[in-house]
Write a protein that holds these residues in place. Structure first.
Motif, PDB file in Angstrom:
ATOM      1  N   ARG A 160     -25.014   7.744   5.287  1.00 19.95           N
ATOM      2  CA  ARG A 160     -24.432   6.458   4.890  1.00 19.95           C
ATOM      3  C   ARG A 160     -24.823   6.167   3.443  1.00 19.95           C
ATOM      4  O   ARG A 160     -25.925   6.520   3.016  1.00 19.95           O
ATOM      5  N   MET A 161     -23.945   5.525   2.709  1.00 18.41           N
ATOM      6  CA  MET A 161     -24.248   5.135   1.334  1.00 18.41           C
ATOM      7  C   MET A 161     -24.905   3.761   1.333  1.00 18.41           C
ATOM      8  O   MET A 161     -24.576   2.898   2.156  1.00 18.41           O
ATOM      9  N   LEU A 162     -25.837   3.576   0.431  1.00 17.72           N
ATOM     10  CA  LEU A 162     -26.516   2.296   0.290  1.00 17.72           C
ATOM     11  C   LEU A 162     -25.676   1.362  -0.574  1.00 17.72           C
ATOM     12  O   LEU A 162     -25.196   1.755  -1.637  1.00 17.72           O
ATOM     13  N   GLY A 163     -25.498   0.137  -0.106  1.00 16.37           N
ATOM     14  CA  GLY A 163     -24.784  -0.859  -0.889  1.00 16.37           C
ATOM     15  C   GLY A 163     -23.289  -0.661  -0.946  1.00 16.37           C
ATOM     16  O   GLY A 163     -22.611  -1.271  -1.782  1.00 16.37           O
ATOM     17  N   ARG A 164     -22.734   0.192  -0.088  1.00 12.89           N
ATOM     18  CA  ARG A 164     -21.296   0.435  -0.101  1.00 12.89           C
ATOM     19  C   ARG A 164     -20.836   0.798   1.298  1.00 12.89           C
ATOM     20  O   ARG A 164     -21.544   1.495   2.037  1.00 12.89           O
ATOM     21  N   ALA A 165     -19.644   0.340   1.679  1.00  9.63           N
ATOM     22  CA  ALA A 165     -19.086   0.640   2.998  1.00  9.63           C
ATOM     23  C   ALA A 165     -18.458   2.028   2.970  1.00  9.63           C
ATOM     24  O   ALA A 165     -17.231   2.184   2.965  1.00  9.63           O
ATOM     25  N   ALA A 166     -19.282   3.037   2.943  1.00 12.00           N
ATOM     26  CA  ALA A 166     -18.810   4.419   2.844  1.00 12.00           C
ATOM     27  C   ALA A 166     -19.910   5.355   3.321  1.00 12.00           C
ATOM     28  O   ALA A 166     -21.083   4.983   3.397  1.00 12.00           O
TER      29      ALA A 166
END
Length: 307
Positions: free
Chosen positions: A227-233
Protein backbone atom coordinates in the motif's frame (compact mmCIF):
# COMPACT_ATOMS: atom_id res chain seq x y z
CA UNK A 1 34.77 32.76 -2.63
CA UNK A 2 35.42 30.97 0.66
CA UNK A 3 33.42 27.74 0.70
CA UNK A 4 32.51 25.72 3.81
CA UNK A 5 30.67 22.38 3.71
CA UNK A 6 29.49 20.85 7.00
CA UNK A 7 26.50 19.41 8.89
CA UNK A 8 23.80 21.95 9.63
CA UNK A 9 23.86 23.77 12.97
CA UNK A 10 20.79 24.20 15.18
CA UNK A 11 20.66 27.91 14.37
CA UNK A 12 20.76 27.23 10.62
CA UNK A 13 18.20 24.44 10.67
CA UNK A 14 15.02 26.44 9.85
CA UNK A 15 16.62 28.27 6.92
CA UNK A 16 18.29 25.10 5.60
CA UNK A 17 15.05 23.14 5.88
CA UNK A 18 13.19 25.79 3.89
CA UNK A 19 15.79 25.37 1.16
CA UNK A 20 15.42 21.59 1.14
CA UNK A 21 11.62 21.65 1.31
CA UNK A 22 10.67 24.51 -0.98
CA UNK A 23 6.91 24.12 -0.36
CA UNK A 24 7.31 25.39 3.20
CA UNK A 25 6.20 28.99 3.86
CA UNK A 26 9.05 31.49 4.03
CA UNK A 27 9.10 31.91 7.79
CA UNK A 28 10.95 30.21 10.61
CA UNK A 29 7.80 29.32 12.55
CA UNK A 30 6.48 27.04 9.79
CA UNK A 31 9.92 25.49 9.36
CA UNK A 32 10.26 24.79 13.08
CA UNK A 33 6.79 23.21 13.16
CA UNK A 34 7.74 20.97 10.24
CA UNK A 35 11.05 20.06 11.91
CA UNK A 36 9.15 19.07 15.07
CA UNK A 37 6.64 16.89 13.19
CA UNK A 38 8.74 15.34 10.43
CA UNK A 39 10.76 12.83 12.49
CA UNK A 40 7.61 11.03 13.67
CA UNK A 41 5.50 11.54 10.56
CA UNK A 42 8.11 11.11 7.82
CA UNK A 43 11.04 9.44 9.56
CA UNK A 44 13.38 12.35 8.79
CA UNK A 45 16.50 12.97 10.85
CA UNK A 46 17.55 16.58 10.35
CA UNK A 47 20.99 15.91 11.78
CA UNK A 48 21.63 14.33 8.37
CA UNK A 49 21.30 17.69 6.64
CA UNK A 50 24.44 19.34 5.23
CA UNK A 51 24.89 22.97 4.26
CA UNK A 52 27.18 24.90 1.94
CA UNK A 53 28.24 28.37 3.08
CA UNK A 54 29.91 30.85 0.71
CA UNK A 55 31.77 33.65 2.45
CA UNK A 56 29.88 32.78 5.63
CA UNK A 57 26.41 32.93 4.08
CA UNK A 58 24.10 29.91 3.83
CA UNK A 59 23.75 29.18 0.13
CA UNK A 60 22.67 25.55 -0.23
CA UNK A 61 21.36 22.60 1.78
CA UNK A 62 21.01 18.86 1.21
CA UNK A 63 19.41 16.12 3.31
CA UNK A 64 19.92 12.37 3.09
CA UNK A 65 17.72 9.58 4.42
CA UNK A 66 19.02 6.16 5.45
CA UNK A 67 16.77 3.33 4.29
CA UNK A 68 16.50 -0.36 5.23
CA UNK A 69 18.77 -2.70 3.32
CA UNK A 70 21.90 -0.53 3.71
CA UNK A 71 20.53 2.13 1.39
CA UNK A 72 20.38 5.91 1.37
CA UNK A 73 18.35 8.44 -0.58
CA UNK A 74 19.78 11.90 -1.21
CA UNK A 75 17.14 14.57 -1.60
CA UNK A 76 18.14 16.91 -4.45
CA UNK A 77 19.87 19.93 -2.89
CA UNK A 78 18.47 23.43 -3.13
CA UNK A 79 20.25 26.73 -3.62
CA UNK A 80 19.37 30.06 -2.06
CA UNK A 81 19.92 31.48 -5.55
CA UNK A 82 18.80 28.65 -7.87
CA UNK A 83 20.47 30.00 -11.01
CA UNK A 84 23.63 31.45 -9.50
CA UNK A 85 26.76 31.24 -11.64
CA UNK A 86 28.52 29.39 -8.83
CA UNK A 87 25.94 26.59 -8.68
CA UNK A 88 28.37 23.79 -9.68
CA UNK A 89 31.04 25.07 -7.31
CA UNK A 90 28.54 24.90 -4.42
CA UNK A 91 26.60 21.75 -5.20
CA UNK A 92 29.33 19.32 -6.29
CA UNK A 93 31.29 19.48 -3.00
CA UNK A 94 28.04 19.50 -1.01
CA UNK A 95 26.85 16.34 -2.77
CA UNK A 96 30.26 14.68 -2.36
CA UNK A 97 30.18 15.39 1.39
CA UNK A 98 26.66 13.98 1.69
CA UNK A 99 27.61 10.82 -0.22
CA UNK A 100 30.61 10.35 2.06
CA UNK A 101 28.36 10.73 5.11
CA UNK A 102 26.03 8.09 3.68
CA UNK A 103 28.90 5.66 3.23
CA UNK A 104 30.19 6.38 6.74
CA UNK A 105 26.70 5.53 8.05
CA UNK A 106 26.85 2.12 6.33
CA UNK A 107 24.96 2.80 3.09
CA UNK A 108 25.91 0.51 0.22
CA UNK A 109 23.51 1.94 -2.33
CA UNK A 110 23.15 5.74 -2.49
CA UNK A 111 20.46 6.99 -4.85
CA UNK A 112 18.90 10.23 -5.97
CA UNK A 113 16.00 10.82 -8.36
CA UNK A 114 16.11 13.92 -10.55
CA UNK A 115 13.86 15.62 -13.08
CA UNK A 116 16.56 15.88 -15.75
CA UNK A 117 18.74 13.56 -17.80
CA UNK A 118 22.55 13.44 -17.66
CA UNK A 119 22.88 15.67 -20.74
CA UNK A 120 21.28 18.55 -18.86
CA UNK A 121 23.63 21.20 -17.38
CA UNK A 122 21.72 20.72 -14.11
CA UNK A 123 23.16 17.21 -13.88
CA UNK A 124 26.77 18.43 -13.95
CA UNK A 125 27.14 18.97 -10.15
CA UNK A 126 25.93 15.42 -9.50
CA UNK A 127 28.33 13.93 -12.04
CA UNK A 128 31.18 16.08 -10.72
CA UNK A 129 30.42 14.79 -7.21
CA UNK A 130 30.84 11.20 -8.39
CA UNK A 131 27.21 10.25 -8.97
CA UNK A 132 26.69 7.94 -11.95
CA UNK A 133 23.65 7.95 -14.19
CA UNK A 134 21.68 4.73 -13.69
CA UNK A 135 18.48 4.80 -15.73
CA UNK A 136 15.45 6.73 -16.85
CA UNK A 137 12.46 5.50 -14.87
CA UNK A 138 8.95 5.55 -16.29
CA UNK A 139 6.18 5.84 -13.71
CA UNK A 140 3.04 3.96 -14.73
CA UNK A 141 -0.48 3.70 -13.33
CA UNK A 142 -3.35 1.27 -13.85
CA UNK A 143 -7.01 1.94 -13.06
CA UNK A 144 -7.84 -1.47 -11.61
CA UNK A 145 -11.56 -0.97 -12.23
CA UNK A 146 -10.81 -1.14 -15.96
CA UNK A 147 -8.66 -4.27 -15.66
CA UNK A 148 -10.36 -7.63 -16.30
CA UNK A 149 -10.96 -9.88 -13.33
CA UNK A 150 -9.28 -13.20 -14.02
CA UNK A 151 -8.68 -16.26 -11.81
CA UNK A 152 -5.10 -17.17 -10.83
CA UNK A 153 -3.24 -19.11 -13.52
CA UNK A 154 -3.44 -22.80 -12.49
CA UNK A 155 -0.08 -23.48 -14.16
CA UNK A 156 1.54 -22.09 -11.02
CA UNK A 157 1.20 -22.70 -7.31
CA UNK A 158 0.67 -19.41 -5.47
CA UNK A 159 1.86 -18.59 -1.94
CA UNK A 160 1.85 -15.43 0.16
CA UNK A 161 4.79 -14.18 2.19
CA UNK A 162 5.46 -15.61 5.64
CA UNK A 163 8.66 -15.46 7.71
CA UNK A 164 9.15 -19.17 7.00
CA UNK A 165 9.20 -18.44 3.25
CA UNK A 166 11.48 -15.41 3.45
CA UNK A 167 14.52 -17.30 2.17
CA UNK A 168 12.57 -18.44 -0.89
CA UNK A 169 11.64 -14.81 -1.64
CA UNK A 170 15.27 -13.77 -1.25
CA UNK A 171 16.43 -16.56 -3.55
CA UNK A 172 13.96 -15.58 -6.29
CA UNK A 173 15.15 -11.96 -6.09
CA UNK A 174 18.78 -13.13 -6.34
CA UNK A 175 18.11 -15.33 -9.35
CA UNK A 176 15.91 -12.73 -11.05
CA UNK A 177 18.90 -10.36 -11.22
CA UNK A 178 20.62 -12.72 -13.70
CA UNK A 179 20.54 -11.09 -17.16
CA UNK A 180 17.90 -8.63 -16.01
CA UNK A 181 16.94 -5.75 -18.29
CA UNK A 182 15.63 -3.64 -15.42
CA UNK A 183 18.40 -1.31 -14.20
CA UNK A 184 21.12 -3.90 -14.96
CA UNK A 185 23.82 -1.56 -13.64
CA UNK A 186 22.51 -2.28 -10.14
CA UNK A 187 23.68 -5.89 -10.46
CA UNK A 188 25.94 -6.79 -7.53
CA UNK A 189 25.45 -3.42 -5.84
CA UNK A 190 23.45 -4.94 -2.99
CA UNK A 191 22.50 -8.36 -1.76
CA UNK A 192 19.09 -9.89 -2.38
CA UNK A 193 18.45 -9.77 1.37
CA UNK A 194 19.15 -6.02 1.37
CA UNK A 195 16.84 -5.62 -1.62
CA UNK A 196 14.05 -7.47 0.20
CA UNK A 197 14.49 -5.20 3.22
CA UNK A 198 14.28 -2.13 0.99
CA UNK A 199 11.14 -3.42 -0.74
CA UNK A 200 9.56 -4.10 2.66
CA UNK A 201 10.08 -0.44 3.58
CA UNK A 202 8.57 0.94 0.36
CA UNK A 203 5.21 2.23 1.55
CA UNK A 204 3.14 0.06 3.88
CA UNK A 205 4.42 -3.53 3.92
CA UNK A 206 1.47 -5.82 3.17
CA UNK A 207 2.62 -9.47 3.41
CA UNK A 208 -0.70 -10.84 2.10
CA UNK A 209 0.06 -9.01 -1.16
CA UNK A 210 3.57 -10.43 -1.56
CA UNK A 211 3.07 -13.41 -3.86
CA UNK A 212 5.46 -16.24 -4.77
CA UNK A 213 4.86 -18.56 -7.74
CA UNK A 214 6.12 -22.15 -7.65
CA UNK A 215 6.40 -24.73 -10.37
CA UNK A 216 7.05 -28.38 -9.52
CA UNK A 217 7.67 -27.24 -5.95
CA UNK A 218 10.46 -24.82 -6.91
CA UNK A 219 10.23 -21.01 -6.59
CA UNK A 220 9.73 -19.51 -10.05
CA UNK A 221 8.86 -15.84 -9.62
CA UNK A 222 7.32 -13.25 -7.35
CA UNK A 223 5.47 -9.97 -7.24
CA UNK A 224 5.54 -7.61 -4.26
CA UNK A 225 2.67 -5.15 -3.75
CA UNK A 226 2.56 -2.61 -0.93
CA UNK A 227 0.00 0.00 0.00
CA UNK A 228 1.19 3.55 -0.66
CA UNK A 229 1.39 6.00 2.21
CA UNK A 230 -0.75 9.10 1.90
CA UNK A 231 -2.41 7.97 -1.33
CA UNK A 232 -5.33 5.70 -2.27
CA UNK A 233 -3.16 3.36 -4.32
CA UNK A 234 -0.96 0.30 -4.16
CA UNK A 235 2.52 0.03 -5.62
CA UNK A 236 4.07 -2.90 -7.43
CA UNK A 237 7.47 -2.49 -5.81
CA UNK A 238 9.18 -5.48 -7.44
CA UNK A 239 8.48 -8.30 -9.86
CA UNK A 240 10.97 -10.94 -10.92
CA UNK A 241 11.18 -14.31 -12.65
CA UNK A 242 14.00 -16.84 -12.34
CA UNK A 243 15.85 -17.46 -15.64
CA UNK A 244 14.59 -21.00 -16.18
CA UNK A 245 10.96 -19.84 -16.06
CA UNK A 246 11.24 -16.91 -18.45
CA UNK A 247 9.27 -17.18 -21.67
CA UNK A 248 6.43 -19.07 -19.96
CA UNK A 249 4.16 -15.99 -19.56
CA UNK A 250 4.71 -15.99 -15.82
CA UNK A 251 5.17 -12.20 -15.94
CA UNK A 252 1.60 -11.78 -17.18
CA UNK A 253 0.31 -14.06 -14.44
CA UNK A 254 2.24 -12.08 -11.82
CA UNK A 255 0.80 -8.78 -13.07
CA UNK A 256 -2.70 -10.26 -12.82
CA UNK A 257 -1.90 -11.28 -9.24
CA UNK A 258 -0.81 -7.70 -8.48
CA UNK A 259 -4.03 -6.33 -9.96
CA UNK A 260 -6.18 -8.79 -8.02
CA UNK A 261 -4.49 -7.96 -4.72
CA UNK A 262 -4.77 -4.22 -5.37
CA UNK A 263 -8.48 -4.69 -5.97
CA UNK A 264 -8.77 -6.76 -2.79
CA UNK A 265 -7.06 -3.96 -0.86
CA UNK A 266 -9.76 -1.55 -2.04
CA UNK A 267 -7.27 0.67 -3.85
CA UNK A 268 -8.37 2.14 -7.19
CA UNK A 269 -4.86 2.50 -8.63
CA UNK A 270 -1.82 0.27 -9.05
CA UNK A 271 1.45 2.14 -9.68
CA UNK A 272 5.00 1.11 -10.54
CA UNK A 273 8.32 2.40 -11.82
CA UNK A 274 10.21 0.62 -14.59
CA UNK A 275 13.46 1.18 -16.42
CA UNK A 276 12.47 2.94 -19.65
CA UNK A 277 15.03 0.83 -21.54
CA UNK A 278 13.38 -2.42 -20.41
CA UNK A 279 11.27 -2.87 -23.52
CA UNK A 280 9.88 -6.34 -22.67
CA UNK A 281 8.59 -5.06 -19.33
CA UNK A 282 7.11 -1.94 -20.93
CA UNK A 283 5.28 -4.07 -23.49
CA UNK A 284 3.99 -6.31 -20.69
CA UNK A 285 2.67 -3.34 -18.70
CA UNK A 286 1.22 -1.70 -21.82
CA UNK A 287 -0.74 -4.87 -22.59
CA UNK A 288 -2.04 -4.91 -19.02
CA UNK A 289 -3.40 -1.38 -19.45
CA UNK A 290 -0.86 0.72 -17.53
CA UNK A 291 -0.38 4.29 -18.72
CA UNK A 292 2.70 6.49 -18.27
CA UNK A 293 2.31 9.44 -15.90
CA UNK A 294 5.87 10.68 -15.34
CA UNK A 295 9.56 10.09 -16.06
CA UNK A 296 12.47 10.68 -13.69
CA UNK A 297 16.19 9.95 -13.93
CA UNK A 298 17.99 7.84 -11.33
CA UNK A 299 21.61 8.36 -10.30
CA UNK A 300 23.74 6.44 -7.81
CA UNK A 301 26.82 7.51 -5.88
CA UNK A 302 30.04 5.43 -5.72
CA UNK A 303 29.21 2.31 -3.83
CA UNK A 304 30.56 0.96 -0.57
CA UNK A 305 34.10 -0.39 -1.15
CA UNK A 306 33.25 -3.74 0.45
CA UNK A 307 30.82 -4.61 -2.34
Amino acid sequence: MTLEIRPVSAAELPAATRLTFTALPADDRAARDFIARAPAELGLDFSRQFVALADGRLRAACLYVLTPGHGAIVLPPALALPFADDQPALLAPLLAAVAQACRAAGARLIQTLLDFDPASPAARPFLDAGFVYLAALDYLELDVARAPQEPPDPSWHWETFTPARENDFIEVIRLSYQDTQDCPALDRTRTAADALAAHRAAGLFTPDHWILARRDGRPAGLVLVNRMLGRAACELVYMGVVPECRGLRLGEALVRQAVAHTRAAGAPLLTLAVDAANRPARRLYDRAGFRPVARRWAYVAPLHPDL
